[in-house]
Motif scaffolding. Structure first.
Motif, PDB file in Angstrom:
ATOM      1  N   TYR A  12      -0.340   3.759  -6.052  1.00  0.00           N
ATOM      2  CA  TYR A  12       0.783   2.870  -6.337  1.00  0.00           C
ATOM      3  C   TYR A  12       0.857   2.524  -7.826  1.00  0.00           C
ATOM      4  O   TYR A  12       1.934   2.521  -8.431  1.00  0.00           O
ATOM      5  N   VAL A  13      -0.286   2.268  -8.407  1.00  0.00           N
ATOM      6  CA  VAL A  13      -0.323   1.944  -9.834  1.00  0.00           C
ATOM      7  C   VAL A  13       0.228   3.099 -10.650  1.00  0.00           C
ATOM      8  O   VAL A  13       0.999   2.918 -11.603  1.00  0.00           O
ATOM      9  N   ILE A  14      -0.138   4.321 -10.245  1.00  0.00           N
ATOM     10  CA  ILE A  14       0.355   5.507 -10.960  1.00  0.00           C
ATOM     11  C   ILE A  14       1.871   5.590 -10.856  1.00  0.00           C
ATOM     12  O   ILE A  14       2.569   5.864 -11.836  1.00  0.00           O
TER      13      ILE A  14
ATOM     14  N   ARG B  39       0.842  -1.195   0.000  1.00  0.00           N
ATOM     15  CA  ARG B  39       0.000   0.000   0.000  1.00  0.00           C
ATOM     16  C   ARG B  39       0.872   1.237   0.000  1.00  0.00           C
ATOM     17  O   ARG B  39       1.981   1.226   0.544  1.00  0.00           O
TER      18      ARG B  39
ATOM     19  N   GLU C 221      -5.240   5.088  -1.507  1.00  0.00           N
ATOM     20  CA  GLU C 221      -5.792   4.068  -2.385  1.00  0.00           C
ATOM     21  C   GLU C 221      -4.678   3.437  -3.218  1.00  0.00           C
ATOM     22  O   GLU C 221      -3.652   4.062  -3.505  1.00  0.00           O
ATOM     23  N   SER C 222      -4.903   2.210  -3.615  1.00  0.00           N
ATOM     24  CA  SER C 222      -3.892   1.488  -4.386  1.00  0.00           C
ATOM     25  C   SER C 222      -3.665   2.116  -5.754  1.00  0.00           C
ATOM     26  O   SER C 222      -2.669   1.827  -6.407  1.00  0.00           O
ATOM     27  N   ASP C 223      -4.590   2.986  -6.191  1.00  0.00           N
ATOM     28  CA  ASP C 223      -4.392   3.658  -7.479  1.00  0.00           C
ATOM     29  C   ASP C 223      -3.127   4.492  -7.473  1.00  0.00           C
ATOM     30  O   ASP C 223      -2.469   4.646  -8.513  1.00  0.00           O
TER      31      ASP C 223
ATOM     32  N   GLU D  26       3.521   3.054 -13.055  1.00  0.00           N
ATOM     33  CA  GLU D  26       3.489   3.493 -14.450  1.00  0.00           C
ATOM     34  C   GLU D  26       4.529   4.575 -14.704  1.00  0.00           C
ATOM     35  O   GLU D  26       5.209   4.579 -15.734  1.00  0.00           O
TER      36      GLU D  26
END
Length: 499
Positions: A177-179, A113, A173-175, A182
């Motif tokens: 981390y995704v960002i 996270r 939010e896990s978003d 990327e």
């Protein structure tokens, strides 16, 4: 804990394996693969908390595992830097922190996270207190089957104000981390593209320089062969042999009748080198003074046996020795030392002088009949039979003009010295594959068993070196079968054995 060696990596990628597959475009993957082959670059991956990641495998030369079987409390692991946000990446167990279920022995799964650095301590404290309450409130739990690794020690005291201020603080939010993943992948793509472009530019410049150098060397060799053979008809093979002998620092023997341009090839080679040229016709009455220089009278007054060698064979760069097999025993021993070791004993063996000799062209109307001259014959690695020109060649000679003085005084010594240095530096890297070695072995067995002629080990070693020189002068990295054709000029004793 096992030590992970990543010192050989040029680029290190750290991830928990949550990457898209494929992680980058096929174009970038192809470019990375090309870069690995061209430069030897190594990309290592550090996979945290997982055993495998196909996406990371496709990117990296080697993937290392960390915490793949880790079953205890996990502290914050990776902290990103040089980013606008102060978000840190931390691993947390999805079940109770700090305990091992000894009954089930099941591994814990971990969730990665992203959270603010300022929130990290408070979140860990809340998780610690929550698990502590569960431990003592659950009457059904058997405390004996749980083990605790130690309490949480925050950097600062945890006060009521902190508890109030921490209400509502939740992990990002896990978003996020995704960002960040990327963004990291895009950054890797950009850096890899820059690295590939830089290496490609460097390799292109290096290749152009190498090709230019090879082109220059080949041009010098071609011009040298042309110069030696200018005005000579049907002497292309002989011209090439003397140039090859010069580059490989070997000697050439020409067998043929008088008046077939043998001495002219020697003089041309001397003009090519620009050094002292020595030429003598041997007879059975030739004395050592004529070859190595007269004795010094001043030295004799001091009971010293010293020769005045200036202008004689010990100081020559190129020499032409006609009817060489008529050399007598008084000359032979000293001549063998000069030909093989490039040294001359001047002073009854007390003084050895280095000779600048590059190549000797020996000539004879016939081959020696005495076995005493076999050692001298063996010193000449390259051999060729020189025959009178054909009828068509004679008409060409009669119709051609004489060699101009300007051409006859041309000097390529500087260019040839550069070629010699380049070939000498390249020679150790020229590869001779096993099939070539087997072919040379079979040729020696044929000459020995079928033709009944002895081929010395020295001659074979020199022949192998000359084949490497031939490959190097043609810009090849290994000896090719076409180079082996030169053996026809090295292994025969009588001209009729050449075919």
């Amino acid at each position: 804990m096992e030590t992970i060696d990543m010192t050989s990596s040029d680029l290190l990628l750290v991830t928990d394996g949550e990457l898209p597959n494929p992680p980058v475009s096929t174009t970038i993957l192809s470019q990375l693969e090309t870069l690995r082959h061209q430069t030897g670059m190594e990309i290592h991956g550090l996979l945290i908390g997982k055993r495998e990641s196909p996406a990371l495998d496709s990117l990296c030369t080697e993937v290392h595992q960390f915490l793949a079987e880790y079953e205890r409390q996990v502290t914050p692991l990776v902290r990103t830097t040089k980013m606008a946000s102060s978000t840190s990446l931390s691993l947390f167990p999805t079940r109770r922190i700090g305990y091992i279920d000894r009954l089930s022995q099941k591994r814990y799964s971990f969730a990665l996270r992203a959270m603010s650095n300022s929130d990290s301590d408070r979140v860990n404290m809340r998780l610690y207190k929550r698990d502590k309450r569960r431990r003592f409130d659950d009457d059904d739990d058997d405390d004996d089957i749980w083990s605790y690794d130690g309490g949480y020690e925050p950097d600062t005291a945890y006060t009521a104000d902190d508890r109030e201020s921490s209400k509502g603080d939740e992990p990002v939010e896990s978003d996020a981390y995704v960002i960040r993943v990327e963004e990291s992948v895009e950054k890797i793509q950009h850096l890899a593209s820059l690295e590939i472009e830089e290496k490609r530019k460097f390799l292109k410049e290096e290749l152009n320089a190498e090709l230019k150098q090879k082109s220059s060397s080949r041009q010098i060799l071609a011009e040298s062969i042309s110069f030696v053979g200018t005005g000579l008809v049907e002497r292309d093979i002989e011209s090439r042999l003397v140039i090859l002998a010069l580059i490989s620092q070997e000697h050439v023997l020409f067998i043929g009748p008088p008046g077939t341009s043998k001495s002219m090839l020697g003089r041309r080679l001397s003009q090519l080198c620009g050094g002292p040229f020595f030429q003598r016709l041997f007879t059975k009455f030739t004395t050592p003074d004529e070859i190595f220089g007269p004795l010094s009278l001043k030295a004799l007054e001091n009971d010293q046996y010293v020769r005045c060698i200036e202008g004689f064979l010990p100081t020559a760069t190129v020499a032409f020795l006609d009817e060489i097999f008529k050399a007598n025993s008084a000359i032979l021993n000293t001549l063998l030392t000069i030909l093989n070791e490039r040294q001359f004993d001047n002073g009854a063996g007390t003084r050895r002088v280095d000779c600048p000799l590059k190549c000797v062209i020996g000539a004879s109307n016939e081959l020696p009949e005495s076995e005493d001259l076999d050692a001298l014959l063996d010193r000449f690695l390259l051999r060729a039979q020189v025959s009178p020109v054909s009828d068509e060649g004679l008409l060409e000679i009669l119709s051609s003009s004489q060699l101009s003085k300007e051409d006859s005084e041309r000097n390529y010594s500087d260019g040839l010295d550069e070629v010699f240095r380049d070939v000498s530096e390249t020679l150790p890297s020229i590869e001779m594959k096993r099939n070539i070695g087997v072919l040379i072995k079979d040729v020696r067995n044929f000459v020995t068993d079928t033709l009944g002629q002895y081929v010395s080990d020295r001659r074979l070693i020199k022949a192998a070196r000359l084949l490497r020189v031939s490959a190097a002068t043609h810009g090849r990295k290994q000896v090719d079968l076409i180079d082996v054709l030169l053996l026809q000029h090295m292994l025969w004793t009588y001209p009729q054995q050449k075919d």
